[in-house]
Design an enzyme around this catalytic site. Structure first.
Site, PDB file in Angstrom:
ATOM      1  N   CYS A 319       0.814  -1.215   0.000  1.00 28.14           N
ATOM      2  CA  CYS A 319       0.000   0.000   0.000  1.00 28.14           C
ATOM      3  C   CYS A 319       0.853   1.273   0.000  1.00 28.14           C
ATOM      4  O   CYS A 319       1.808   1.379   0.772  1.00 28.14           O
ATOM      5  CB  CYS A 319      -0.858  -0.042   1.256  1.00 28.14           C
ATOM      6  SG  CYS A 319      -1.834   1.413   1.456  1.00 28.14           S
ATOM      7  N   ARG A 418     -12.690   0.100  -5.801  1.00 33.64           N
ATOM      8  CA  ARG A 418     -12.235   0.114  -4.416  1.00 33.64           C
ATOM      9  C   ARG A 418     -11.814   1.518  -3.971  1.00 33.64           C
ATOM     10  O   ARG A 418     -11.855   1.849  -2.807  1.00 33.64           O
ATOM     11  CB  ARG A 418     -11.052  -0.852  -4.284  1.00 33.64           C
ATOM     12  CG  ARG A 418     -10.536  -1.014  -2.889  1.00 33.64           C
ATOM     13  CD  ARG A 418      -9.458  -2.108  -2.833  1.00 33.64           C
ATOM     14  NE  ARG A 418      -9.359  -2.604  -1.476  1.00 33.64           N
ATOM     15  CZ  ARG A 418      -8.553  -2.082  -0.571  1.00 33.64           C
ATOM     16  NH1 ARG A 418      -7.773  -1.070  -0.875  1.00 33.64           N
ATOM     17  NH2 ARG A 418      -8.524  -2.570   0.654  1.00 33.64           N
TER      18      ARG A 418
HETATM   19  P1  IMP Z   1      -0.996  -7.108   3.653  1.00 35.35           P
HETATM   20  O1  IMP Z   1      -1.525  -8.315   4.359  1.00 35.35           O
HETATM   21  O2  IMP Z   1      -0.093  -6.277   4.515  1.00 35.35           O
HETATM   22  O3  IMP Z   1      -0.346  -7.454   2.347  1.00 35.35           O
HETATM   23  O4  IMP Z   1      -2.246  -6.159   3.349  1.00 35.35           O
HETATM   24  C1  IMP Z   1      -3.377  -6.597   2.628  1.00 35.35           C
HETATM   25  C2  IMP Z   1      -4.414  -5.511   2.639  1.00 35.35           C
HETATM   26  O5  IMP Z   1      -3.934  -4.340   1.958  1.00 35.35           O
HETATM   27  C3  IMP Z   1      -5.691  -5.837   1.899  1.00 35.35           C
HETATM   28  O6  IMP Z   1      -6.566  -6.645   2.617  1.00 35.35           O
HETATM   29  C4  IMP Z   1      -6.267  -4.463   1.615  1.00 35.35           C
HETATM   30  O7  IMP Z   1      -6.996  -3.938   2.695  1.00 35.35           O
HETATM   31  C5  IMP Z   1      -5.033  -3.622   1.419  1.00 35.35           C
HETATM   32  N1  IMP Z   1      -4.748  -3.364  -0.008  1.00 35.35           N
HETATM   33  C6  IMP Z   1      -4.884  -4.183  -1.061  1.00 35.35           C
HETATM   34  N2  IMP Z   1      -4.455  -3.607  -2.206  1.00 35.35           N
HETATM   35  C7  IMP Z   1      -4.047  -2.371  -1.865  1.00 35.35           C
HETATM   36  C8  IMP Z   1      -3.508  -1.275  -2.606  1.00 35.35           C
HETATM   37  O8  IMP Z   1      -3.264  -1.332  -3.801  1.00 35.35           O
HETATM   38  N3  IMP Z   1      -3.258  -0.144  -1.887  1.00 35.35           N
HETATM   39  C9  IMP Z   1      -3.511  -0.053  -0.555  1.00 35.35           C
HETATM   40  N4  IMP Z   1      -3.964  -1.060   0.185  1.00 35.35           N
HETATM   41  C10 IMP Z   1      -4.237  -2.203  -0.461  1.00 35.35           C
END
Ligand code: IMP
Length: 501
Positions: A319, A418
């Site tokens: 993100c 989204r």
């Molecule tokens: P991770 O487990 O730290 O990889 O975070 C996953 C979460 O990041 C997802 O469930 C979303 O809420 C969020 N997310 C997914 N795609 C994006 C993006 O492109 N930008 C910002 N947040 C994202």
């Protein structure tokens, strides 16, 4: 004048748990990780209780039907990604719901005219070594043969050799017909010393493989999460735009629970979406909402009728929302505030709305911290993207394997629904990156290891349930220097790869 919160917002890494008294009863074997997925009234039970507190992120690189089945086998729930056509998402839900334990719909299929080069590329992409050769290369075409790694020798054969010349052809295959039970299929596997058994229709169309290894693992899945018809429980992502078409298609396909997928959920769009669902389905369709990062956001979604509320803005590994837009909040602080509001709401109304901590889990102990801070369950993207079952490609770089992992707000996913707040239906700028994550093997082994650490820490805190952990946990903020002390330090590490997780 603007409101200023002068306390810094903290992340998981800035907290540690202080052990509490552990009685001799406090052993990992006695710990249960059961947790509610959707809201319930005081004294009642949640309509869906998960056996482990993990759900997979609503992302193209994470939650396809294969991961959904693998996670449900372990007791958690996947939310199939919504950034695809309604038909494709519904088909994924249908495949996961119609998955018959032990009968595997193949996603590694090839035509007889393809070459050895294509076989190698396909096995690298899917991680599967057993390929069905079908007339049209689809998973339900006429079965013409099977290719496994025993059928070719890369060092001796030309990469241009045709599949038809080295596959095990249909007339030499042992197969079973539709209607064969799992136990009959396994008898055939044992009698003929097979590793896999293709199952076909009466007119020769390919249906499934039954694998010897799956039979063993099916028996070893005591936590699997099933509906009343013994099908795996599956979730699906929706957006605040096309819900009037998407929701009926997903419900018809068999989705057990929905979740509005949005980067920022404190909005009228979410209320309108939930209103529409309640008007058409009452409370029979379960829908989570989010994401929010403070008490006010939680209250709004709770009052709007959300079945669970997701917390987290800007903490996801892929993100860049905080950099691009300057919005977000440290995940730990956001979670602690929202969970306190959830408890207050429960006291006031008698309605318990589970909270999901979404994003930013880097180490396994972050899962335990999130639970201790009040989360009922955790949503993970990067974590699941690394496994065999995620839908993304496995790539080899300098002899090391990685899986591709990209954000829903990246150019690659282009999930404008989204991010767009009533704008002109496009992704105006990126809020996510395209990346690689280290390949980590099968979901089952990894989840077992992560949760064994969670259970062990819970025992250190004297807790045998998640609720007990939330009541008993003592959490301390750590100073910047003590974060350094927390890792291996003042030694020269021989193998740094073990420093991760
Ligand atoms: P991770 O487990 O730290 O990889 O975070 C996953 C979460 O990041 C997802 O469930 C979303 O809420 C969020 N997310 C997914 N795609 C994006 C993006 O492109 N930008 C910002 N947040 C994202």
């Amino acid at each position: 004048m603007a409101t200023f919160i002068n306390e810094p917002a903290h992340t998981f890494n800035e907290y540690l748990l202080i052990p509490g008294y552990s009685s001799s009863e406090c052993v990992p074997a006695n710990v249960t990780l059961k947790t509610p997925l959707v809201k319930y009234h005081k004294g009642e039970e949640s309509a869906i209780t998960m056996n482990i507190p993990l759900v997979s992120a609503i992302m193209q690189a994470v939650s396809g039907d294969r991961l959904a089945v693998a996670l449900a086998k372990e007791g958690g729930v996947s939310f199939i990604y919504g950034s695809q056509s309604i038909e494709d998402e519904a088909a994924m839900v249908r495949r996961a719901k119609s998955y018959k334990a032990g009968f595997v719909k193949s996603d590694s299929n090839i035509r007889p005219e393809a070459t050895l080069r294509d076989v190698i590329a396909l096995t690298e992409r899917t991680g599967h070594s057993t390929l069905a050769v079908t007339e049209d290369g689809t998973s339900d075409g006429r079965l013409l043969g099977v290719v496994t790694s025993r059928d070719y020798r890369i060092s001796r054969m030309s990469m241009d050799e045709k599949v038809s010349s080295f596959m095990t052809p249909f007339d030499k295959l042992i197969y079973a017909y539709e209607g064969t039970t799992l136990s009959e299929a396994n008898d055939i596997i044992w009698d003929h010393k097979l590793n896999s058994l293709p199952v076909i229709t009466k007119d020769g169309k390919f249906l499934y493989f039954v694998f010897r290894k799956d039979y063993d693992s099916h028996k070893a899945n005591p936590d699997e999460l099933l509906d009343s018809h013994k099908r795996y429980i599956v979730g699906a992502g929706i957006n605040t735009r096309d819900y009037a078409e998407r929701v009926p298609a997903l419900i018809e396909a068999g989705a057990d629970v929905l979740c509005i997928d949005s980067s920022e959920g404190f909005s009228e769009w979410q209320k309108l979406t939930i209103d529409w669902i309640r008007a058409h389905y009452g409370d029979s369709v379960k829908v989570g909402a989010g994401n929010v990062v403070d008490a006010e956001g939680f209250r709004f979604l709770a009052d709007s009728g959300a079945d669970f509320v997701k917390v987290g803005i800007g903490g996801g590994s892929i993100c860049i929302t905080r950099e691009t837009k300057g919005i977000g909040r440290g995940q730990a602080t956001a979670l602690i505030e929202v969970c306190a509001e959830r408890d207050k709401y429960f006291e006031e109304t008698g309605v318990y709305i589970p909270v999901c901590s979404d994003g930013g889990i880097v180490y396994d102990h972050h899962i335990t911290l999130a639970l201790a801070m009040g989360a009922d369950f955790i949503m993970l993207g990067r974590y699941f993207a690394r496994f065999d079952e995620s839908p993304s490609n496995k790539v080899s770089i300098n002899g090391t394997y990685y899986k591709e992992y990209w954000g829903e707000g990246s150019q690659r996913a282009r999930n404008w629904q989204r991010y767009d707040l009533g704008g002109d239906k496009k992704l105006s700028f990126e809020e996510g990156v395209d990346s690689l994550v280290p390949y980590a093997g099968p979901l089952k082994d990894n989840v077992a290891l992560s949760l064994s650490k969670v259970k062990s820490t819970m025992c250190n805190c004297g807790a045998l349930t998640i609720r007990e952990l939330q009541q008993k946990a003592k959490l301390t903020l750590v100073s910047a220097t003590s974060i350094v002390e927390g890792g291996a330090h003042d030694v020269i590490q021989k193998d740094k790869s073990s420093a991760m997780k």
